[in-house]
Design an enzyme around this catalytic site. Structure first.
Site, PDB file in Angstrom:
ATOM      1  N   CYS A  92      -5.234   5.796   5.329  1.00 47.15           N
ATOM      2  CA  CYS A  92      -4.823   4.593   4.618  1.00 47.15           C
ATOM      3  C   CYS A  92      -6.009   3.923   3.961  1.00 47.15           C
ATOM      4  CB  CYS A  92      -4.205   3.642   5.643  1.00 47.15           C
ATOM      5  SG  CYS A  92      -3.750   2.062   4.954  1.00 47.15           S
ATOM      6  N   SER A 131       4.183   1.106  10.046  1.00 44.11           N
ATOM      7  CA  SER A 131       5.132   1.175   8.920  1.00 44.11           C
ATOM      8  C   SER A 131       6.091   2.351   9.075  1.00 44.11           C
ATOM      9  CB  SER A 131       4.397   1.236   7.581  1.00 44.11           C
ATOM     10  OG  SER A 131       3.726   0.023   7.351  1.00 44.11           O
ATOM     11  N   HIS A 153      -6.998   3.006  12.574  1.00 41.38           N
ATOM     12  CA  HIS A 153      -6.813   4.414  12.934  1.00 41.38           C
ATOM     13  C   HIS A 153      -8.050   4.980  13.618  1.00 41.38           C
ATOM     14  CE1 HIS A 153      -2.912   4.574  11.156  1.00 41.38           C
ATOM     15  NE2 HIS A 153      -3.391   4.001  10.069  1.00 41.38           N
ATOM     16  N   GLU A 206       0.862  -1.174   0.000  1.00 41.51           N
ATOM     17  CA  GLU A 206       0.000   0.000   0.000  1.00 41.51           C
ATOM     18  C   GLU A 206       0.899   1.224   0.000  1.00 41.51           C
ATOM     19  OE1 GLU A 206      -1.347   2.704   1.204  1.00 41.51           O
ATOM     20  OE2 GLU A 206      -3.381   2.554   0.424  1.00 41.51           O
ATOM     21  N   CYS A 228      -5.799  -0.197   6.216  1.00 40.44           N
ATOM     22  CA  CYS A 228      -6.130  -0.417   7.618  1.00 40.44           C
ATOM     23  C   CYS A 228      -6.868   0.796   8.160  1.00 40.44           C
ATOM     24  CB  CYS A 228      -4.876  -0.707   8.413  1.00 40.44           C
ATOM     25  SG  CYS A 228      -3.713   0.631   8.316  1.00 40.44           S
ATOM     26  N   ARG A 285       0.200  -4.559  11.177  1.00 39.84           N
ATOM     27  CA  ARG A 285       1.630  -4.350  10.905  1.00 39.84           C
ATOM     28  C   ARG A 285       2.420  -3.961  12.145  1.00 39.84           C
ATOM     29  NH1 ARG A 285      -1.638  -3.411   7.733  1.00 39.84           N
ATOM     30  NH2 ARG A 285      -1.659  -4.361   5.672  1.00 39.84           N
ATOM     31  N   CYS A 315      -0.026   4.766   5.380  1.00 37.02           N
ATOM     32  CA  CYS A 315      -0.066   4.876   6.833  1.00 37.02           C
ATOM     33  C   CYS A 315       1.183   5.551   7.371  1.00 37.02           C
ATOM     34  CB  CYS A 315      -0.095   3.490   7.462  1.00 37.02           C
ATOM     35  SG  CYS A 315      -1.716   2.904   7.788  1.00 37.02           S
ATOM     36  N   CYS A 355       3.039  -0.557   4.456  1.00 37.40           N
ATOM     37  CA  CYS A 355       1.922   0.338   4.149  1.00 37.40           C
ATOM     38  C   CYS A 355       2.441   1.757   4.261  1.00 37.40           C
ATOM     39  CB  CYS A 355       0.753   0.145   5.084  1.00 37.40           C
ATOM     40  SG  CYS A 355      -0.505   1.345   4.652  1.00 37.40           S
TER      41      CYS A 355
HETATM   42 NI1  NFE Z   1      -2.056   1.295   6.210  1.00 40.68          NI
HETATM   43 FE1  NFE Z   1      -1.339   0.206   9.106  1.00 40.68          FE
HETATM   44  C1  NFE Z   1      -1.379  -1.357   9.927  1.00 40.68           C
HETATM   45  C2  NFE Z   1      -1.524   1.108  10.602  1.00 40.68           C
HETATM   46  S1  NFE Z   1       0.630   0.827   8.862  1.00 40.68           S
HETATM   47  S2  NFE Z   1      -1.789  -0.517   7.070  1.00 40.68           S
HETATM   48  O1  NFE Z   1      -1.434  -2.398  10.344  1.00 40.68           O
HETATM   49  O2  NFE Z   1      -1.640   1.664  11.491  1.00 40.68           O
HETATM   50  O3  NFE Z   1       1.712   0.087   9.026  1.00 40.68           O
END
Ligand code: NFE
Ligand code: MG
Length: 564
Positions: free
Chosen positions: A60, A499, A67, A13, A63, A476, A546, A543
């Protein structure tokens, strides 16, 4: 010494550029760069903290859910606000279902093609593939007829020249080592996994009203009215639909994902030697069992230097060990300044410049924990679970090492997990643990409702300056949101994302981030086709949307694109 630029890295992503220098067939140096600036942390300033979770979900496209969860937790933490038990369990079920979906998509659809040669599957003998599969699992679809049907389907695509998403794979690459029968099984499971990831997401949609971007949260609880006899609310029918979907997911994980990882692990055992990188690990506890966040079903803590005896537990939503020790450094990132600051004191002032190997080269900040570079993600989650003797984690980890060892004809110790393949094994172990624990939380929710408790919301109260942080162990890894509220309005908002921890650049002391460090020493058989580099980068499940959450409005070209 030759230099390889992979930009953009695909099957992730967001926009990630990876540069490596290769010397004598090995990576000698590496740079990880986020190539996109967004700006959501700035958009939040001055807004109502009760709305933040709706904005942060737009960090994102993968995910979203996580958030939303981290955001409401941060505002609740600032207010000292507990949430009702029902709200906690409903959130936990969404978190678990989202993770099941996300991990299955990552292994089968985003990373398996680094290890599986789709074209080789055409040479397989379906009867032999079925015999092999039956020795590992009693999954009913692993039979000769089904596998032959999958092979015919792939043959049809190839003969028609319509490989679609399989077009630009590394087919026939010398680093591809699976026999045709295993490739055929993996392709069959790739297709089946499309259906199962959808089912996991259905749980998120039933409880969250839709996905991506759930609609059911509130600072103080959830908006799922509970009345078992009402068609329009959370009722018995919907709850049993959720249970049915979760049961089916667990069967897929046990009978397909688990044996697939053991088989791939055993047949690529040399990949347990590459990709260790930064063996400092961070995971936070999750799936709270009370309204306050003092007891959890998934443990959290830190491990330093790969030594499980250094485990230090993170125990609650208030834990000062976490609150006081997170900082981000921008010395090598395209922001104004070169500071390292605690998230509450940070600003987000973009200042783009050219790429400089020895200067600034990424939009991603470099987070540090207690001054150290740390790796986050399923591997951290599993190692912390093993160090804290978390029963389901220990059981699934041991079962994985035993089964993969049996196929490989070798004894595998937990030390092999500090590696590229270890991250894949750990992701499966975590998925199995979450699948089990999700069913427990379903039961807890039912029992709580049975007691007559239908409360779902406690009202937030804002007053003067309130600071808070909310963490969540996302697929992640460790995610935290940090908020400063003044008189009911957001004065500062920062997200320190999984990430970001893993894909971040060097810091003011020149220390590499986890992606970079894990690439050093990797083999590269053919610099024109750097499959091995992708294996290690993909093992983190990048990702980048993110990681930066902060778009170049001009759409300016900032890097050479090499299609791979
Ligand atoms: Ni956009 Fe995420 C996860 C978050 S980033 S996928 O899991 O927070 O690494
Ligand atoms: Mg941030």
């Amino acid at each position: 010494m030759s230099r390889i630029t992979i930009d953009p890295v695909t099957r992730i992503e967001g926009h990630l550029r990876i540069d490596v220098e290769v010397n004598g067939g090995r990576v000698a140096n590496a740079w990880s760069s986020g190539q996109m600036f967004r700006g959501i942390e700035r958009i939040l300033q001055g807004r109502d903290p009760r709305d933040a979770w709706l904005f942060t979900q737009r960090f994102c496209g993968v995910c979203t859910t996580v958030h939303a969860i981290a955001s409401v937790r941060a505002v609740e933490n600032a207010l000292g606000l507990e949430v009702p038990l029902n709200a906690q369990y409903i959130r936990n079920l969404i978190i678990a279902a989202h993770a099941l979906h996300d991990h299955i998509v990552h292994f089968y659809h985003l990373s398996a093609l680094d290890w599986v040669d789709v074209v080789s599957a055409l040479k397989a003998d379906p009867a032999k593939a079925a015999t092999l599969a039956e020795s590992l699992s009693d999954w009913p679809n692993n039979n000769r007829l089904q596998l032959k049907a999958v092979q015919d389907r792939v043959k049809g695509f190839v003969e028609a020249g319509q490989l679609g998403i399989f077009t630009n794979g590394y087919w026939g690459h010398p680093a591809m080592k699976l026999p045709p029968e295993v490739n055929l099984l993996a392709v069959a499971h790739y297709l089946e996994a499309l259906e199962y990831q959808r089912r996991a997401n259905q749980v998120v949609a039933i409880l969250g009203s839709k996905t991506p971007n759930i609609q059911n949260l509130a600072v103080g609880g959830v908006a799922n009215a509970i009345n078992l006899d009402n068609e329009a609310t959370l009722n018995m029918k919907k709850l049993y639909q959720v249970k049915d979907l979760l049961d089916g997911m667990m069967a897929f994980v046990e009978k397909v994902y688990f044996p697939d990882i053991c088989a791939v692990g055993a047949m690529y055992a040399d990949w347990f030697n590459y990709g260790k990188g930064v063996p400092n690990y961070l995971a936070v506890p999750d799936l709270p069992l009370d309204g306050k966040g003092t007891q959890f079903d998934l443990p959290g803590g830190t491990i330093m230097n790969g030594d499980l005896s250094t485990i230090r537990e993170i125990k609650s939503f208030e834990d000062p060990y976490f609150k006081d020790n997170v900082a981000e450094c921008i010395a090598r990132s395209w922001y104004d300044g070169d500071w390292t600051k605690h998230p509450w004191d940070e600003s987000t002032d973009p200042k783009y410049g050219e790429w400089q190997d020895d200067g600034k080269y990424s939009w991603i900040k470099a987070p540090r924990f207690n001054g150290e570079v740390v790796q986050v993600g399923p591997l951290a989650q599993v190692l912390v679970g093993v160090a804290l003797k978390h029963e389901p984690t220990v059981r699934w980890a041991m079962k994985t090492l035993e089964t993969a060892g049996k196929i490989a004809g070798a004894q595998l110790s937990p030390a092999i997990l500090h590696s590229t393949l270890g991250r894949h094994a750990a992701r499966m172990i975590r998925t199995a643990v979450i699948g089990e624990v999700a069913l427990k939380h379903w039961q807890l929710l039912i029992e709580n409702i049975k007691k007559g408790d239908v409360s779902i919301y406690n009202k937030p109260e804002f007053k003067g300056e309130q600071r808070g942080f909310g963490f969540h162990e996302a697929p992640r890894g460790t995610l935290s949101h940090w908020v400063v509220i003044r008189d009911g309005k957001i004065a500062n908002y920062q997200a320190v994302v999984p990430s970001t921890w893993n894909a971040g650049p060097r810091d003011d002391k020149g220390r590499m981030g986890p992606y970079e460090a894990s690439l050093v020493g990797n083999p590269v058989a053919n610099p024109e086709l750097p499959l091995e580099v992708l294996r290690t980068v993909h093992s983190f499940d990048p990702c980048i949307a993110c990681a930066i959450h902060t778009l170049d409005p001009e759409g300016q070209e900032i890097a050479r694109v090499k299609a791979l």
